[in-house]
Structure formats: structure tokens, C-alpha cells
Design a protein around this motif. Structure first.
Motif, PDB file in Angstrom:
ATOM      1  N   GLY A 181      -0.657  -0.765   4.537  1.00  0.00           N
ATOM      2  CA  GLY A 181      -2.089  -0.632   4.749  1.00  0.00           C
ATOM      3  C   GLY A 181      -2.875  -0.461   3.462  1.00  0.00           C
ATOM      4  N   ARG A 182      -2.196  -0.101   2.388  1.00  0.00           N
ATOM      5  CA  ARG A 182      -2.873   0.077   1.104  1.00  0.00           C
ATOM      6  C   ARG A 182      -3.041  -1.236   0.346  1.00  0.00           C
ATOM      7  NH1 ARG A 182       0.383   5.424  -1.175  1.00  0.00           N
ATOM      8  NH2 ARG A 182      -0.164   6.839   0.545  1.00  0.00           N
ATOM      9  N   ALA A 183      -2.365  -2.269   0.800  1.00  0.00           N
ATOM     10  CA  ALA A 183      -2.425  -3.546   0.101  1.00  0.00           C
ATOM     11  C   ALA A 183      -3.748  -4.253   0.365  1.00  0.00           C
ATOM     12  CB  ALA A 183      -1.263  -4.442   0.535  1.00  0.00           C
ATOM     13  N   ARG A 184      -4.406  -4.663  -0.718  1.00  0.00           N
ATOM     14  CA  ARG A 184      -5.621  -5.468  -0.569  1.00  0.00           C
ATOM     15  C   ARG A 184      -5.211  -6.930  -0.475  1.00  0.00           C
ATOM     16  NH1 ARG A 184      -9.381  -3.927  -5.424  1.00  0.00           N
ATOM     17  NH2 ARG A 184      -7.367  -3.701  -6.496  1.00  0.00           N
ATOM     18  N   PRO A 185      -5.761  -7.660   0.493  1.00  0.00           N
ATOM     19  CA  PRO A 185      -5.339  -9.046   0.708  1.00  0.00           C
ATOM     20  C   PRO A 185      -5.523  -9.917  -0.542  1.00  0.00           C
ATOM     21  CG  PRO A 185      -6.697  -8.265   2.526  1.00  0.00           C
ATOM     22  CD  PRO A 185      -6.797  -7.234   1.451  1.00  0.00           C
ATOM     23  N   LEU A 186      -4.525 -10.739  -0.803  1.00  0.00           N
ATOM     24  CA  LEU A 186      -4.601 -11.733  -1.867  1.00  0.00           C
ATOM     25  C   LEU A 186      -4.261 -13.081  -1.267  1.00  0.00           C
ATOM     26  CD1 LEU A 186      -2.748  -9.983  -4.856  1.00  0.00           C
ATOM     27  CD2 LEU A 186      -5.181 -10.512  -4.718  1.00  0.00           C
ATOM     28  N   PRO A 187      -4.989 -14.131  -1.628  1.00  0.00           N
ATOM     29  CA  PRO A 187      -4.698 -15.454  -1.068  1.00  0.00           C
ATOM     30  C   PRO A 187      -3.303 -15.928  -1.448  1.00  0.00           C
ATOM     31  CG  PRO A 187      -6.257 -15.597  -2.899  1.00  0.00           C
ATOM     32  CD  PRO A 187      -6.127 -14.156  -2.558  1.00  0.00           C
ATOM     33  N   GLY A 188      -2.545 -16.359  -0.465  1.00  0.00           N
ATOM     34  CA  GLY A 188      -1.212 -16.888  -0.716  1.00  0.00           C
ATOM     35  C   GLY A 188      -0.153 -15.845  -0.951  1.00  0.00           C
ATOM     36  N   VAL A 189      -0.468 -14.554  -0.709  1.00  0.00           N
ATOM     37  CA  VAL A 189       0.483 -13.474  -0.936  1.00  0.00           C
ATOM     38  C   VAL A 189       0.736 -12.742   0.377  1.00  0.00           C
ATOM     39  CG1 VAL A 189       0.909 -11.300  -2.143  1.00  0.00           C
ATOM     40  CG2 VAL A 189      -0.236 -13.184  -3.336  1.00  0.00           C
ATOM     41  N   THR A 190       2.011 -12.514   0.675  1.00  0.00           N
ATOM     42  CA  THR A 190       2.404 -11.812   1.897  1.00  0.00           C
ATOM     43  C   THR A 190       2.675 -10.343   1.596  1.00  0.00           C
ATOM     44  OG1 THR A 190       3.446 -13.829   2.735  1.00  0.00           O
ATOM     45  CG2 THR A 190       4.073 -11.759   3.792  1.00  0.00           C
ATOM     46  N   SER A 191       2.247  -9.455   2.477  1.00  0.00           N
ATOM     47  CA  SER A 191       2.496  -8.019   2.329  1.00  0.00           C
ATOM     48  C   SER A 191       3.488  -7.558   3.390  1.00  0.00           C
ATOM     49  CB  SER A 191       1.195  -7.219   2.474  1.00  0.00           C
ATOM     50  OG  SER A 191       0.268  -7.589   1.478  1.00  0.00           O
ATOM     51  N   VAL A 192       4.504  -6.799   2.966  1.00  0.00           N
ATOM     52  CA  VAL A 192       5.496  -6.281   3.907  1.00  0.00           C
ATOM     53  C   VAL A 192       5.793  -4.826   3.585  1.00  0.00           C
ATOM     54  CG1 VAL A 192       6.587  -8.537   4.232  1.00  0.00           C
ATOM     55  CG2 VAL A 192       7.451  -6.982   2.465  1.00  0.00           C
ATOM     56  N   ARG A 193       6.363  -4.119   4.565  1.00  0.00           N
ATOM     57  CA  ARG A 193       6.785  -2.747   4.347  1.00  0.00           C
ATOM     58  C   ARG A 193       8.248  -2.721   3.939  1.00  0.00           C
ATOM     59  NH1 ARG A 193       9.582   1.443   5.931  1.00  0.00           N
ATOM     60  NH2 ARG A 193       8.688   3.549   5.721  1.00  0.00           N
TER      61      ARG A 193
END
Length: 325
Positions: free
Chosen positions: A37-49
């Protein structure tokens, strides 16, 4: 297609590295940490726990990954071992000497798996290591003096602030370093950055020492005062430490400018610009581009790349490289 996993990717350095990597064709970029939840969206980048301290969780996160960029200090040696055992490249931006020493012990494993692990990748250590090699080659057999000026106005996370507090008072000594304009001559106070410990072994200099100051002279004065035993003891008290961490996270007195300078004999070299987090992230991303062609084993950045060529390429991202002597 290559897949890069950025552990600690929600912080300022991880975000900058992911942003630089995301524009590379054929590269999948995944940022990971314990709090997506702390990750700010970046184009083309995936966020995972990912909880890197959980072996099963770490193992799952490494499936399909070709390279790991470690932007946190949390079980780094265990993460590095897990990567090298699987033939996954490993890059670490840590500045703590004990962390890097624990990973250096994995050199045999990296060589056996024909895999590369690169340490000291960032601003300090990293850029400072490359500047050190430049001046050492111009002034052999001379002691190295490294000066680090950081912007006290740049926003830093609680982990970075805590790491700085822990380093205050560990080493004694102050001296003057000449930084590029607009900073000029400043007093730096010795601080336990890892470069001074590793450089005598990697580029065979007699000795090295690294000093820290802030762009705000007031904050630098406070930094020096915090090294006194009575104040250092006070800072170790849990309640005082917690209050100070919260305060420092909110107060930004100064700019986001930085400068690092290294001297040996008559030779001196410096690197400067804005946002140390951006410089560290961009340096790590640039090293990752070179990684496929580097020899197997565990090495520090100054042992693997041409310093002038690398720093010149990095400076093209909006920084300034200056070499004298």
C-alpha cells in the motif's frame, strides 16, 4: 525478457531505480516489500508483497526472476545466498560494512553458480568508490580522503534517519574537504560508510576515511554535537529516539543538493547534483544494464566497471562530474 525484482522498492531509492529500469525494452520490473500500500504507482511497474525474512515467501518471489536489486537492509546475506543458489544476479546498495562483509563470503558460491553479485552500488558507497579509483590511479600510494555532503532538505524515510543516528559517534575525527560550488570548503565528520573499509582491499590504497556533513551548516553543527558521549547516550533511549525520528522526518532545513568528493595527493574528483536518492537509484539501474557482461563472483563496483565511462554515463542523467589532477 529479463525480470528485475527490487526489494525495498517502495522507498525513495527503490522507486528511482524502478523508474529508470521501467523504460528498458524487454525488462519486467517488480517492486516488492512488506507493505504494498505504500508503493506509488509507476507505469510499467508491478507491485507485490514480499517478506524477505520469510524463506518460503522469498523463494516464491524469486520464481522467474533474473536479477534482484536490494534497496533495504533486512537479511541481505540470506537474500543474496538465495539468489546466487538459483543463478540469479544480485545487486546491493547497502552502506553498512558488516552487511557487505557477510555477502563477500558468498564469492565461492557465486563463482560456482557462474553468477554475479555486485556490492557498493549507489552514491556512497558506489560513486565514491569509483571516484576513489580515479584519484588513486592518478596519485598511487596516497591515502584517500572522502567527503560526503548530503542535502538536509531532502525527504528521508525513518529507516534512513535511524541508520544515520546509529552512525553518529561511532568514529572519531574531523577534517576539511573542498566540495564543488556552491558548497566550497566544509568540515566533515568521520562516519562509518562502508567505502573506507573496503577500498584498501579493492584498489590497494594505504588507507581511506570518509566524512559526512550536511548542506545546512546548522544541521552539521548539530550532527557534530550528537557525537558527544552524553548526547549519543541520550539518543539511544527509546523514547528520545522515537521522538527524534518523528521530528526529523518532518523537518527539512536545507536543499536536496548533494556532493561527494575524493582526494589523494594532488588528485581530486567530485560528483554532485540534486537528490541523493535519485543518484543512488540511477547508479543502481545503470549497473544493472552492465550486469550481464560482468564476471562471476562477488565484487564491489570499482572492481568491475571503468570509473570514468560509468560516471560520465551517469552524469548524463543531470549530475556533474569533475576530475582534477
Amino acid at each position: 525478457m529479463s525480470a528485475v525484482l527490487v526489494l525495498g522498492g517502495y522507498g525513495a531509492v527503490g522507486r528511482e531505480a524502478a523508474l529508470a529500469l521501467s523504460g528498458r525494452p524487454g525488462t519486467e520490473v517488480i517492486v516488492a516489500g512488506r507493505h504494498p500500500g505504500r508503493a506509488r504507482p509507476l507505469p510499467g511497474v508491478t507491485s507485490v508483497r514480499v517478506d524477505a525474512a520469510d524463506p518460503a515467501d522469498l523463494a516464491r518471489s524469486l520464481e522467474g526472476i533474473t536479477t534482484v536489486l536490494m534497496c533495504a537492509e533486512a537479511g541481505n546475506a540470506l537474500v543474496a545466498r538465495a539468489c546466487l543458489e538459483r543463478g540469479i544476479g544480485y545487486v546491493d546498495v547497502s552502506a553498512s560494512p558488516d552487511v557487505l562483509a557477510s555477502i563477500e563470503k558468498l564469492d565461492g558460491l557465486a563463482a560456482a553458480r557462474a553468477t554475479t553479485a555486485v556490492l557498493s552500488v549507489g552514491l556512497v558507497p558506489g560513486v565514491t568508490n569509483l571516484l576513489a579509483r580515479v584519484v588513486a590511479e592518478r596519485s598511487p600510494d596516497s591515502d584517500l580522503r572522502i567527503g560526503v555532503l548530503l542535502g538536509s532538505g531532502e525527504q528521508h524515510g525513518s529507516a534512513a534517519i535511524a541508520w544515520t543516528l546509529d552512525g553518529l559517534g561511532v568514529l572519531e575525527g574531523s577534517w576539511t574537504m573542498a566540495f564543488p560550488e556552491p558548497y566550497g570548503a566544509r568540515t566533515v565528520h568521520r562516519f562509518p560508510f562502508s567505502d573506507q573499509y573496503t577500498l584498501p582491499g579493492t584498489i590497494a590504497v594505504p588507507s581511506a576515511r570518509t566524512g559526512l556533513c550536511l548542506d545546512s551548516r546548522l544541521f552539521t553543527t548539530l550532527l557534530a554535537a550528537a557525537r558527544r558521549p552524553a548526547i549519543a547516550g541520550l539518543l539511544r533511549r527509546p523514547r528520545t529516539r522515537e521522538l527524534l525520528l518523528k521530528t526529523l522526518a518532518k523537518v527539512h532545513l536545507g536543499s536536496d543538493g548533494f556532493a561527494v568528493t575524493v582526494s589523494a595527493g594532488e588528485a581530486q574528483a567530485s560528483f554532485s547534483g540534486h537528490s541523493q536518492s535519485r543518484a543512488t537509484g540511477r547508479a543502481a539501474a545503470l549497473l544493472l544494464r552492465h550486469l550481464p557482461g560482468l564476471p562471476a563472483g562477488v565484487r564491489h563496483i570499482e572492481q568491475l566497471v571503468d570509473p570514468i565511462a560509468f560516471l560520465t554515463e551517469l552524469a548524463a542523467d543531470g549530475f556533474v562530474l569533475d576530475v582534477d589532477g
